[in-house]
Design a protein around this motif. Sequence first.
Motif, mmCIF file in Angstrom:
data_model
loop_
_atom_site.group_PDB
_atom_site.id
_atom_site.type_symbol
_atom_site.label_atom_id
_atom_site.label_comp_id
_atom_site.label_asym_id
_atom_site.label_seq_id
_atom_site.Cartn_x
_atom_site.Cartn_y
_atom_site.Cartn_z
ATOM 1 N N HIS A 120 20.144 34.722 73.511
ATOM 2 C CA HIS A 120 20.114 33.366 72.963
ATOM 3 C C HIS A 120 18.680 32.880 72.815
ATOM 4 O O HIS A 120 18.444 31.694 72.677
ATOM 5 N N PRO A 122 15.392 33.203 70.455
ATOM 6 C CA PRO A 122 14.858 33.709 69.185
ATOM 7 C C PRO A 122 13.613 34.565 69.385
ATOM 8 O O PRO A 122 13.338 35.455 68.581
ATOM 9 N N ALA A 125 14.868 37.939 70.247
ATOM 10 C CA ALA A 125 15.463 38.519 69.040
ATOM 11 C C ALA A 125 14.393 39.023 68.093
ATOM 12 O O ALA A 125 14.496 40.120 67.526
ATOM 13 N N LEU A 137 22.713 37.474 67.908
ATOM 14 C CA LEU A 137 21.930 36.279 68.230
ATOM 15 C C LEU A 137 22.883 35.136 68.532
ATOM 16 O O LEU A 137 23.769 34.826 67.728
ATOM 17 N N ILE A 138 22.711 34.534 69.695
ATOM 18 C CA ILE A 138 23.539 33.388 70.071
ATOM 19 C C ILE A 138 22.859 32.118 69.583
ATOM 20 O O ILE A 138 21.704 31.843 69.928
ATOM 21 N N GLY A 139 23.564 31.363 68.762
ATOM 22 C CA GLY A 139 22.976 30.148 68.199
ATOM 23 C C GLY A 139 23.291 28.934 69.041
ATOM 24 O O GLY A 139 24.005 29.001 70.034
ATOM 25 N N SER A 149 18.869 29.000 73.124
ATOM 26 C CA SER A 149 19.960 28.198 72.602
ATOM 27 C C SER A 149 20.787 27.621 73.737
ATOM 28 O O SER A 149 21.029 28.285 74.738
ATOM 29 N N ALA A 154 26.592 27.527 71.727
ATOM 30 C CA ALA A 154 26.123 28.711 72.449
ATOM 31 C C ALA A 154 27.178 29.170 73.453
ATOM 32 O O ALA A 154 27.487 30.366 73.547
ATOM 33 N N HIS B 120 18.625 30.398 60.499
ATOM 34 C CA HIS B 120 19.323 31.562 61.042
ATOM 35 C C HIS B 120 18.354 32.708 61.230
ATOM 36 O O HIS B 120 18.756 33.854 61.381
ATOM 37 N N PRO B 122 15.454 34.103 63.745
ATOM 38 C CA PRO B 122 14.793 33.922 65.031
ATOM 39 C C PRO B 122 13.279 33.830 64.890
ATOM 40 O O PRO B 122 12.616 33.203 65.714
ATOM 41 N N GLY B 139 23.500 31.454 65.099
ATOM 42 C CA GLY B 139 23.647 32.790 65.666
ATOM 43 C C GLY B 139 24.512 33.678 64.813
ATOM 44 O O GLY B 139 25.048 33.257 63.783
ATOM 45 N N SER B 149 20.507 35.940 60.940
ATOM 46 C CA SER B 149 21.880 36.059 61.419
ATOM 47 C C SER B 149 22.837 36.141 60.248
ATOM 48 O O SER B 149 22.656 35.452 59.242
#
Lengths: 250, 250
Positions: A120, A122, A125, A137-139, A149, A154, B120, B122, B139, B149
């Motif tokens: 989570h 960025p 990532a 990727l956890i938003g 996030s 999330a 979207h 990162p 995400g 993402s």
Amino acid sequence: MLTSQRRALISARLANDGQIVAGELAREFDLSEDTIRRDLRDMAAAGLLKRVHGGALPVTPPLPDLESRQTMSTDVKKRLGRKAAELVRAGQLIFIDGGTTNAELVRALPRDMALTIATHSPVIAALLEKHRAEVILIGGRLYKHSMVSTGAAALAAIGMLRPDIFFLGATAIHPTHGLSTGDYEEAAIKRAIAARSAETVTLLTEEKFGAVSPHHIAGIEEIAGLIIPASMAPETSAPYRQKAVRIIEA
Amino acid sequence: MLTSQRRALISARLANDGQIVAGELAREFDLSEDTIRRDLRDMAAAGLLKRVHGGALPVTPPLPDLESRQTMSTDVKKRLGRKAAELVRAGQLIFIDGGTTNAELVRALPRDMALTIATHSPVIAALLEKHRAEVILIGGRLYKHSMVSTGAAALAAIGMLRPDIFFLGATAIHPTHGLSTGDYEEAAIKRAIAARSAETVTLLTEEKFGAVSPHHIAGIEEIAGLIIPASMAPETSAPYRQKAVRIIEA
DNA sequence: ATAAATCATGCAATATCGTGCAGAGTCAAG
DNA sequence: CTTGACTCTGCACGATATTGCATGATTTAT
């Protein structure tokens, strides 16, 4: 004056001045410095303050923002990261928390390993660009201080995952208070990930030991692996060796 | 002043000024230079700073991936980014697509502007660390080539937003085929964002003109603003001036 | 090349620390 | 009331940490 009263005053003064000088307090309370030292020692054990030579400081010094943390002890973090990378097996789903120490873990991961990596952060990532791994990727709403996030979105996304290993980041670890961090939402997210993960591993630099932050993440006994610097003073790490499931020195 | 406090101050000052001069600090703290030198030596051993003759410097933070992107950014992209930043008004919700050109837009955005920024990518999110803006990170499954993402999770998250401006990134623009990109999933995401946004703006460097990529994003007439280099040959840009709603030269 | 600044090291003075011990006070059971 | 267990406190003492100064080496600037 009662001891507990005096200690409450010490806490108040620390919050007010941002520091405690043992000698000053002794004069002020008209007590021996020994008594003050004992107070400070006990309060430090209780996580109310951080003991330093000559006095005490608040447990969560407001200093280090992300940038200055990036400049800190990178050699130590690289070693921790390499040791942590050895725990990862091909085919696993691993969740990597934010933070500069975990960034070193990413750099130490073999680029051609077949993995699924969820994060989570960025920043984490972005570091995975060159890796073969599938990245999830956890938003959510981005919490700026630590750049991860947070929030309902999330949490919902994390609910879809069953990570094999969660590499947890924390700002503080304490023998009785366990792992903690400074933000409520952040702590909630970390707890949620840990709850869904088969095991949780955390990489810790020395300055985090003995500190307590406001929001609890997990007890030491809940952590499958503590990766700590081999250079740590034995008396610093001793209280953790009792409770920890497994300690790995790097 | 406590020793550990003094060292914390040195760290803070280093982060702030980018350098430490031993003699200055000695006068400032009213201590001998020896003490400062000892502080610097110990802090260097702890990896907190880099010792140099006469003082100290921050440890160079190695972020190779983001750095290499920074070196790629050209003057042209910076000009496009600055022009695009002028379109943004305080209070808006803007969605920023991935890509190095949009990264320049982020660098050109005033850091203290009250905004909500969704992305979207990162990489874009990581660049927003120092901004006042609220950041919403979308995400999903990370598509490595362009680092954004994708997938159902991303689409669902985008469905929650109504951006005022979408800064779209594309790999190709053509007078009749419009804007396109190389990945199917990526194109689907871009279309979804554009569909929900009040207006879509795109920043384009010269080499993208006249090209066509496999997956269609939008026709030229659907774009509220095309930001193009002022240095472009008139005959290259002419076919687009017919169809475009608005062309902004930078 | 020479002078000035900066540095590392050893040493001594002082401050701070931890620990063991003893006296004073508190409290509850006998 | 007495006794014993307990806590808090101050003191003593050796250990450790911090600091300033002296000295000679090294680096930088002119």
